[in-house]
Design a protein around this motif. Structure first.
Motif, PDB file in Angstrom:
ATOM      1  N   THR A   1       0.714  -1.069  -0.337  1.00  0.00           N
ATOM      2  CA  THR A   1       0.085  -1.011  -0.103  1.00  0.00           C
ATOM      3  C   THR A   1       0.806   1.434   0.078  1.00  0.00           C
ATOM      4  O   THR A   1       0.251   2.204  -0.153  1.00  0.00           O
ATOM      5  CB  THR A   1      -0.978   0.085   1.342  1.00  0.00           C
ATOM      6  N   ASN A   2       1.796   0.928  -0.321  1.00  0.00           N
ATOM      7  CA  ASN A   2       3.089   2.536  -0.030  1.00  0.00           C
ATOM      8  C   ASN A   2       3.091   3.496   0.917  1.00  0.00           C
ATOM      9  O   ASN A   2       3.141   4.362   0.598  1.00  0.00           O
ATOM     10  CB  ASN A   2       2.767   3.228  -1.273  1.00  0.00           C
ATOM     11  N   ASN A   3       2.794   2.134   2.068  1.00  0.00           N
ATOM     12  CA  ASN A   3       2.717   2.346   2.942  1.00  0.00           C
ATOM     13  C   ASN A   3       2.161   3.358   3.714  1.00  0.00           C
ATOM     14  O   ASN A   3       1.865   4.059   5.306  1.00  0.00           O
ATOM     15  CB  ASN A   3       4.670   3.511   3.674  1.00  0.00           C
ATOM     16  N   LYS A   4       1.242   3.047   2.769  1.00  0.00           N
ATOM     17  CA  LYS A   4      -0.020   4.252   4.239  1.00  0.00           C
ATOM     18  C   LYS A   4      -0.997   3.652   4.972  1.00  0.00           C
ATOM     19  O   LYS A   4      -1.639   3.629   5.442  1.00  0.00           O
ATOM     20  CB  LYS A   4      -1.055   4.665   2.847  1.00  0.00           C
ATOM     21  N   LYS A   5      -0.701   2.168   4.877  1.00  0.00           N
ATOM     22  CA  LYS A   5      -1.871   1.266   5.586  1.00  0.00           C
ATOM     23  C   LYS A   5      -0.709   0.477   6.416  1.00  0.00           C
ATOM     24  O   LYS A   5       0.295   0.006   5.849  1.00  0.00           O
ATOM     25  CB  LYS A   5      -3.122   0.061   5.093  1.00  0.00           C
ATOM     26  N   GLY A   6      -0.783  -0.181   7.834  1.00  0.00           N
ATOM     27  CA  GLY A   6      -0.437  -1.744   7.842  1.00  0.00           C
ATOM     28  C   GLY A   6      -1.510  -2.391   9.049  1.00  0.00           C
ATOM     29  O   GLY A   6      -2.450  -2.921   9.026  1.00  0.00           O
ATOM     30  N   LEU A   7      -0.545  -2.891  10.123  1.00  0.00           N
ATOM     31  CA  LEU A   7      -1.067  -4.294  10.755  1.00  0.00           C
ATOM     32  C   LEU A   7      -2.534  -3.178  11.932  1.00  0.00           C
ATOM     33  O   LEU A   7      -4.020  -3.823  11.981  1.00  0.00           O
ATOM     34  CB  LEU A   7      -0.566  -4.780  11.947  1.00  0.00           C
ATOM     35  N   ILE A   8      -2.210  -1.963  11.853  1.00  0.00           N
ATOM     36  CA  ILE A   8      -3.529  -1.301  12.506  1.00  0.00           C
ATOM     37  C   ILE A   8      -4.482  -1.207  12.156  1.00  0.00           C
ATOM     38  O   ILE A   8      -6.037  -0.932  12.517  1.00  0.00           O
ATOM     39  CB  ILE A   8      -2.734  -0.016  13.282  1.00  0.00           C
ATOM     40  N   ASP A   9      -4.516  -1.348  10.730  1.00  0.00           N
ATOM     41  CA  ASP A   9      -5.656  -1.160  10.039  1.00  0.00           C
ATOM     42  C   ASP A   9      -6.514  -2.075  10.123  1.00  0.00           C
ATOM     43  O   ASP A   9      -7.683  -2.381   9.349  1.00  0.00           O
ATOM     44  CB  ASP A   9      -4.964  -0.615   8.252  1.00  0.00           C
ATOM     45  N   ILE A  10      -5.247  -3.501   9.930  1.00  0.00           N
ATOM     46  CA  ILE A  10      -6.175  -4.492   9.978  1.00  0.00           C
ATOM     47  C   ILE A  10      -7.768  -4.521  11.322  1.00  0.00           C
ATOM     48  O   ILE A  10      -8.742  -5.530  10.679  1.00  0.00           O
ATOM     49  CB  ILE A  10      -5.076  -6.378   9.832  1.00  0.00           C
ATOM     50  N   MET A  11      -6.477  -4.196  12.077  1.00  0.00           N
ATOM     51  CA  MET A  11      -7.242  -4.778  13.399  1.00  0.00           C
ATOM     52  C   MET A  11      -8.457  -3.621  13.936  1.00  0.00           C
ATOM     53  O   MET A  11      -9.262  -4.173  14.001  1.00  0.00           O
ATOM     54  CB  MET A  11      -6.392  -4.379  15.064  1.00  0.00           C
ATOM     55  N   ARG A  12      -7.982  -2.494  13.112  1.00  0.00           N
ATOM     56  CA  ARG A  12      -8.822  -1.420  13.341  1.00  0.00           C
ATOM     57  C   ARG A  12     -10.197  -2.430  12.341  1.00  0.00           C
ATOM     58  O   ARG A  12     -11.668  -2.260  12.634  1.00  0.00           O
ATOM     59  CB  ARG A  12      -9.027  -0.631  12.104  1.00  0.00           C
ATOM     60  N   LYS A  13     -10.043  -2.746  11.042  1.00  0.00           N
ATOM     61  CA  LYS A  13     -11.049  -3.709  10.409  1.00  0.00           C
ATOM     62  C   LYS A  13     -11.992  -4.670  11.258  1.00  0.00           C
ATOM     63  O   LYS A  13     -13.222  -5.365  10.816  1.00  0.00           O
ATOM     64  CB  LYS A  13     -10.871  -4.013   9.204  1.00  0.00           C
TER      65      LYS A  13
END
Length: 495
Positions: free
Chosen positions: A397-409
């Motif tokens: 994602t070109n460093n725009k998303k990461g593990l935190i975004d998975i947990m939030r989803k």
């Protein structure tokens, strides 16, 4: 009582049972769920009096059957003056059959009144399975007890709601994870028997602070000698809890109670359903934050991952529930200033070493079948997978998303909707966040036996593992590129 012939059979049976039980209980009201009154005297806080109104569906009363070794009598070893009466004041026979189990001589169904005392001497016994802070103890004008050490319950009523009233000396307070009654601040509602037994309670002339984030309440309580420690824990956790709320897009409703004492008995802690018991040799401070900070940050995040985000099949996702919680808690501890970057990288180094030592023999998915045996792989293997997945998603994602975004989803799709997730849902959500299919990652490193190439993932973030003075460390590479440094800043939240 006239019964019309059109009354359904099930209703007829219920009416007859109610009428029968009512006729047996003219002296006190028939009830459908247990009601306990816990009485403590300041003259002898080690003597806890219990009165219980118990509805009986069968002829057995019992105490928790877990963690009472080496006591032949189980938790009943500390129970004294046990008596029961029926509605007419007649004695009800209680025949002990060992290890905290009694047969009841009473017509069924009905309600009985049970009275007994519990001597808080659990801290004088050397138990191999748990320490004093996990059972019951009395010191410094405070009393701690796990519910399983105190409450006798009727068999067959494990799903019933339960009420507890605390009758305490003047000036005493109580810290308990049970929900307070709207009508009485000393009366509490418990969801079921598991919640009753599998939680700690703390009472006395205690110091107590609260962290409130929406409908989430975290209570930090301690003996009087713990005042500075309580303040420190509250201040540290307030930042972490608020960060969790921001990162996860909200906070679940719930209550967690943290209880601590200073004692020479033992040092350590025990995690219960919605409570944590801690014991220190001296008041906690930032110099020994590793002994309490990581534990508390981890357990608080379980209110999200493992609590609100609940699995349909727990053993298959232990690596996610525990390992991803490890990663999120340590990452958030850094982001809130609780630990330094060097301390975070050292935690990552410890995880790497332990994972590589255990990996390749059993998959992370299969390890959950025997959590106790595979404890290290579940926690550190799961944390390693979280870090590797963080890097994978950031690369996609070109460093725009990461593990935190998975947990939030995951919290949005399952935590906020009360839907149980499955193993495949983790893959689907991760792939959705990354914008590409990540099933190969999971089939190789999570459900498969391939060992994660952690050094490759570290290199992507401009990091490398090395051995310094005989200890594995992770530190920035001397020749790290700007892109690598940018990715690391994305992981650490330093943008």
């Amino acid at each position: 009582m006239p019964i019309h012939k059109y009354v359904p059979l099930k209703i007829l049976v219920a009416l007859l049972l109610l009428q029968s039980c009512h006729s047996q209980n003219k002296g006190f009201a028939t009830i459908t769920s247990p009601y306990y009154t816990v009485t403590i005297s300041e003259d002898n806080i080690r003597k806890v009096g219990v009165e219980a109104m118990l509805p009986l569906l069968n002829d057995t009363l019992y105490m928790s059957q877990s963690d009472f070794s080496p006591l032949p009598g189980g938790y009943a070893t500390f129970v004294h003056d046990l008596k029961a009466i029926d509605n007419k004041g007649n004695t009800v026979t209680l025949v002990p059959i060992g290890k905290g189990i009694w047969k009841v001589g009473a017509p069924l169904p009905c309600t009985i009144k049970l009275t007994y005392n519990v001597s808080i001497e659990h801290d004088t016994v050397q138990w191999a399975v748990s320490a004093a802070f996990a059972r019951a103890y009395a010191l410094d004008h405070v009393l701690f007890f796990a519910g399983r050490t105190i409450f006798i319950a009727p068999k067959g009523g494990h799903t019933s709601k339960i009420k507890i009233h605390f009758n305490l000396p003047k000036g005493w307070d109580v810290a308990t994870p049970y929900a307070v009654s709207q009508d009485d601040q000393d009366t509490f509602q418990v969801e079921n028997l598991d919640q009753l037994w599998s939680n700690g309670n703390f009472t006395g002339r205690i110091v107590k602070e609260e962290i409130n984030v929406g409908d989430l309440k975290v209570i930090v309580a301690g003996a009087p000698s713990m005042q500075k420690g309580v303040d420190l824990i509250k201040n540290s956790l307030t930042k972490i809890v608020n960060s969790y709320k921001s990162e996860m897009g909200g906070a679940p409703a719930g209550k967690l109670v943290i209880m601590g004492s200073i004692s020479t008995l033992q040092q350590g802690g025990e995690t219960f359903k919605n409570s944590i018991s801690l014991m220190f040799f001296r008041a906690p401070d930032m110099y020994d934050k590793g002994q309490w900070g990581y534990l508390l940050a981890h357990e608080v995040f379980h209110l999200w991952n493992g609590g609100a985000i609940a699995p349909a099949d727990q053993p298959k996702v232990e690596w996610f529930a525990e390992g991803f919680t490890e990663y999120m808690s340590k990452l958030t501890a850094y982001r809130t200033g609780f630990i330094t970057e060097a301390e975070f990288l050292q935690q990552l180094a410890n995880c790497r070493s332990d994972y590589l030592r255990r990996a390749g023999k059993i998959s992370l998915v299969d390890a959950g079948v025997e959590k106790g045996v595979n404890y290290g792989l579940i926690y550190n293997g799961g944390m390693a997978a979280a870090f590797a997945l963080d890097i994978e998603v950031r690369k996609k994602t070109n460093n725009k998303k990461g593990l935190i975004d998975i947990m939030r989803k995951m919290y949005s799709k399952f935590g906020k909707t009360n839907l149980a997730y499955k193993y495949d849902d983790i893959i689907a959500v991760s792939s959705e966040v990354a914008g590409t299919d990540l099933s190969g990652f999971f089939s190789s490193y999570v459900s498969g036996l391939r060992v994660m190439p952690l050094d490759k993932y570290l290199a992507c973030a401009g990091l490398e593992a090395d051995v310094l003075n005989g200890e594995t460390v992770i530190q920035p590479k001397m020749n790290a590129t700007a892109q690598m440094k940018e990715l690391l800043n994305g992981v650490l939240g330093n943008e």
